[in-house]
Design a protein around this motif. Structure first.
Motif, short mmCIF file in Angstrom:
data_model
loop_
_atom_site.label_atom_id
_atom_site.label_comp_id
_atom_site.label_asym_id
_atom_site.label_seq_id
_atom_site.Cartn_x
_atom_site.Cartn_y
_atom_site.Cartn_z
N THR A 154 0.84 -1.21 0.00
CA THR A 154 0.00 0.00 0.00
C THR A 154 0.87 1.25 0.00
O THR A 154 0.63 2.19 -0.77
CB THR A 154 -0.93 -0.01 1.22
OG1 THR A 154 -1.83 -1.13 1.12
CG2 THR A 154 -1.74 1.27 1.29
N LEU A 155 1.89 1.28 0.88
CA LEU A 155 2.76 2.46 0.95
C LEU A 155 3.52 2.66 -0.35
O LEU A 155 3.74 3.79 -0.81
CB LEU A 155 3.73 2.32 2.13
CG LEU A 155 3.06 2.34 3.52
CD1 LEU A 155 4.10 2.07 4.61
CD2 LEU A 155 2.38 3.69 3.77
N ARG A 165 -6.13 4.70 -1.46
CA ARG A 165 -5.62 3.57 -2.22
C ARG A 165 -5.02 2.53 -1.28
O ARG A 165 -4.24 2.87 -0.38
CB ARG A 165 -4.60 4.03 -3.25
CG ARG A 165 -5.17 5.01 -4.28
CD ARG A 165 -4.11 5.49 -5.23
NE ARG A 165 -3.63 4.39 -6.10
CZ ARG A 165 -2.72 4.55 -7.04
NH1 ARG A 165 -2.18 5.74 -7.26
NH2 ARG A 165 -2.35 3.52 -7.78
N PHE A 166 -5.38 1.24 -1.53
CA PHE A 166 -4.90 0.14 -0.70
C PHE A 166 -4.48 -1.04 -1.60
O PHE A 166 -4.96 -1.20 -2.72
CB PHE A 166 -5.99 -0.37 0.26
CG PHE A 166 -6.41 0.64 1.28
CD1 PHE A 166 -5.74 0.75 2.49
CD2 PHE A 166 -7.50 1.48 1.03
CE1 PHE A 166 -6.14 1.68 3.43
CE2 PHE A 166 -7.90 2.41 1.97
CZ PHE A 166 -7.22 2.51 3.18
N VAL A 167 -3.54 -1.80 -1.07
CA VAL A 167 -3.24 -3.12 -1.63
C VAL A 167 -3.66 -4.13 -0.58
O VAL A 167 -3.16 -4.09 0.56
CB VAL A 167 -1.75 -3.27 -1.98
CG1 VAL A 167 -1.48 -4.70 -2.45
CG2 VAL A 167 -1.34 -2.27 -3.04
N CYS A 168 -4.60 -5.01 -0.97
CA CYS A 168 -5.18 -5.95 0.00
C CYS A 168 -4.82 -7.39 -0.36
O CYS A 168 -4.78 -7.76 -1.54
CB CYS A 168 -6.70 -5.82 0.04
SG CYS A 168 -7.29 -4.16 0.44
N ASN A 169 -4.58 -8.20 0.65
CA ASN A 169 -4.41 -9.65 0.48
C ASN A 169 -5.80 -10.27 0.52
O ASN A 169 -6.35 -10.50 1.59
CB ASN A 169 -3.52 -10.23 1.58
CG ASN A 169 -2.09 -9.79 1.45
OD1 ASN A 169 -1.60 -9.62 0.35
ND2 ASN A 169 -1.41 -9.61 2.58
N THR A 170 -6.34 -10.54 -0.67
CA THR A 170 -7.73 -11.01 -0.76
C THR A 170 -7.76 -12.52 -0.93
O THR A 170 -7.13 -13.06 -1.83
CB THR A 170 -8.43 -10.34 -1.96
OG1 THR A 170 -8.33 -8.93 -1.82
CG2 THR A 170 -9.89 -10.76 -2.03
N PRO A 171 -8.50 -13.22 -0.07
CA PRO A 171 -8.57 -14.69 -0.19
C PRO A 171 -9.46 -15.10 -1.37
O PRO A 171 -10.41 -14.42 -1.73
CB PRO A 171 -9.20 -15.11 1.13
CG PRO A 171 -10.00 -13.93 1.57
CD PRO A 171 -9.28 -12.72 1.09
N TYR A 172 -9.10 -16.23 -1.99
CA TYR A 172 -9.95 -16.81 -3.04
C TYR A 172 -9.74 -18.32 -3.05
O TYR A 172 -8.75 -18.84 -2.53
CB TYR A 172 -9.64 -16.20 -4.41
CG TYR A 172 -8.31 -16.63 -5.00
CD1 TYR A 172 -8.22 -17.69 -5.91
CD2 TYR A 172 -7.12 -15.98 -4.64
CE1 TYR A 172 -7.02 -18.08 -6.45
CE2 TYR A 172 -5.91 -16.36 -5.16
CZ TYR A 172 -5.86 -17.42 -6.07
OH TYR A 172 -4.65 -17.81 -6.60
N THR A 173 -10.69 -19.03 -3.66
CA THR A 173 -10.65 -20.49 -3.75
C THR A 173 -10.13 -20.90 -5.12
O THR A 173 -10.69 -20.50 -6.14
CB THR A 173 -12.05 -21.08 -3.51
OG1 THR A 173 -12.52 -20.68 -2.21
CG2 THR A 173 -12.01 -22.60 -3.59
#
Length: 452
Positions: free
Chosen positions: A98-99, A112-120
């Motif tokens: 994000t930084l 603005r963000f960078v996210c660790n998004t879970p998925y299957t």
């Protein structure tokens, strides 16, 4: 009382012979395909035959039957991916990412963000093997079998089973999340992972797909030939099965009791089902084919016979051709005779410019009825008169001509100089093969088998 061969006995004997010949590579698979009789299917392609055999196997049927319950517990992997968002947070925030992203705009936009998004993740090795296998089965039964409305197909795949599998394959939410079958490429590592899985869904998928690959590659291991044999004879009608049995047994007799001969693989476009060769002779066994002979006799419309009764028959054939053309619009040549024996065995002298030296013409009737015997005898004697190889064989002193009629359950008390009549059980009886030089007299001295 003369014994006939029961269907189960034919199935067992033909399956055993088929497996033996396939493993030895001695059968011409293109000719074998023409010999098979699947009602409702016009197949002249060995690759299609193998796909159909695979889908008729009990193991495939059992696997598909258990699939609806198993697919609910399909294996997945939980993954995380970095997602760039603005004004919202999805999952945990990746602060270093994000930084770094905010620094690109001088930290002016703090939304603005960078996210660790879970998925299957469904695209894993085991599922690739499973989906590719299911695609192979689905497109075969849908394209080849679904439209066939004959008893043999319903014995393997009922309409309800076909419809249920079609819905599952096309609509199941789990299967739909795996890549389309035709786009999947299976690696050796994928197969290893599926084989080592703790879930029967994947270990069985591995076993079946491994069988399918070996079948398509003509790697005829014992389990592959057993699969072909088990599924071969069931859809075949009994008369065709009896013909194949007779062919295989004649091949066995020639191969076993002909000194100096051995079965050879067939290359090229030969129509023969099998070849045997020695240093100076080649024997070709043909089924459901005229081989290298002709049994077609055109009618000379310009020469009407002088005899009044033959002239009337001549006129009938001319009338038939003309009327058929008038009604259908398709030209039709007048034909005096056209036919084809069930079995032809030809022997060639390979040291003398491939000279034909001996021919056996065989007619096979899966019947013990006297009327059917008479019909077969008449057909066989007609073949004998019209068999042609740059001239009628019956008039050629250089070619020995044998005529063989095989029935199932009928014997005759007398003998004939022109025709040999056998009951199907004679081909199983070693003692009755002691004069087996009748198959091709050119192979003299007489072939005397070992006593059983």
């Amino acid at each position: 009382m003369t014994r006939s061969l029961a269907v189960e006995e034919l199935v067992n004997a033909t399956s055993e012979e088929l497996g033996t010949y396939l493993r030895s590579g001695a059968l011409n698979t293109n000719a074998l395909t023409r010999s098979l009789d699947y009602e409702g299917l016009d197949i002249e392609d060995w690759e299609r035959i193998k796909r159909i055999h695979f889908c008729l196997a009990d193991d495939v049927h059992d696997f598909i039957s258990a699939l609806p319950d198993r697919v609910r517990r399909i294996k997945t992997e939980h993954q995380r991916e970095n997602i760039h968002t603005q004004g919202e947070v999805r999952g945990s925030i990746n602060w270093s990412g994000t930084l770094r992203t905010r620094s690109e705009t001088g930290y002016a936009d703090r939304s603005r963000f960078v996210c660790n998004t879970p998925y299957t993740e469904y695209d894993i090795a085991e599922n690739r093997v499973l989906k590719r296998l299911l695609w192979q089965i689905h497109h075969t039964v849908a394209d080849e079998l679904q439209s066939v409305e004959y008893d043999w197909r319903h014995d393997f795949w009922t309409d309800n089973q076909l419809a249920s599998f079609d819905r599952l394959y096309k609509q199941n939410v789990h299967l739909n999340r795996i890549k389309d079958g035709p786009t999947i490429s299976i690696s050796g590592q994928d197969m290893t992972t599926a084989r080592q899985s703790r879930l029967p869904l994947y270990t069985e998928a591995y076993d079946l797909y491994d069988t399918f690959q070996r079948l398509q590659a003509d790697t005829l291991d014992p389990d592959i030939t057993e699969l072909l044999a088990d599924t071969l004879v069931v859809p075949s009608d009994t008369p065709t099965l009896f013909e194949l049995f007779c062919c295989f047994r004649l091949i066995r007799i020639l191969n076993r009791y002909s000194p100096g001969f051995s079965l050879k693989p067939i290359d090229g476009e030969s129509s023969a089902l099998a070849h045997l060769e020695s240093d100076d002779t080649r024997i070709e066994i043909h089924h459901n084919s005229t081989g290298n002979l002709s049994f077609h006799e055109p009618l000379d419309a310009t020469r009407r016979p002088a005899h009044s009764q033959y002239a009337r028959y001549h006129d009938v054939l001319i009338d038939y051709s003309n009327t058929l053309e008038s009604l259908t619009g398709n030209p039709h040549d007048s034909v005096l005779y056209s036919g084809r024996p069930d079995i032809i065995i030809e022997s060639y002298d390979t040291t003398s410019d491939e000279q034909l030296v001996s021919v056996l013409l065989g007619e096979v009737k899966h019947s013990d009825a006297t009327q059917t015997f008479k019909q077969g005898l008449e057909e066989l004697l007609t073949y004998r008169r019209f068999a042609n190889n740059n001239g009628y064989l019956i008039d050629d002193p250089e070619v020995s001509l044998t005529s063989l009629l095989i029935t199932n359950g009928l014997t005759t008390p007398g003998t004939s100089d022109d025709v040999i009549h056998l009951n199907g059980t004679d081909l199983l009886d070693t003692a009755k093969q002691q004069h087996s030089d009748w198959i091709l007299p050119s192979l003299r001295p007489p072939i005397i088998p070992e006593q059983a």
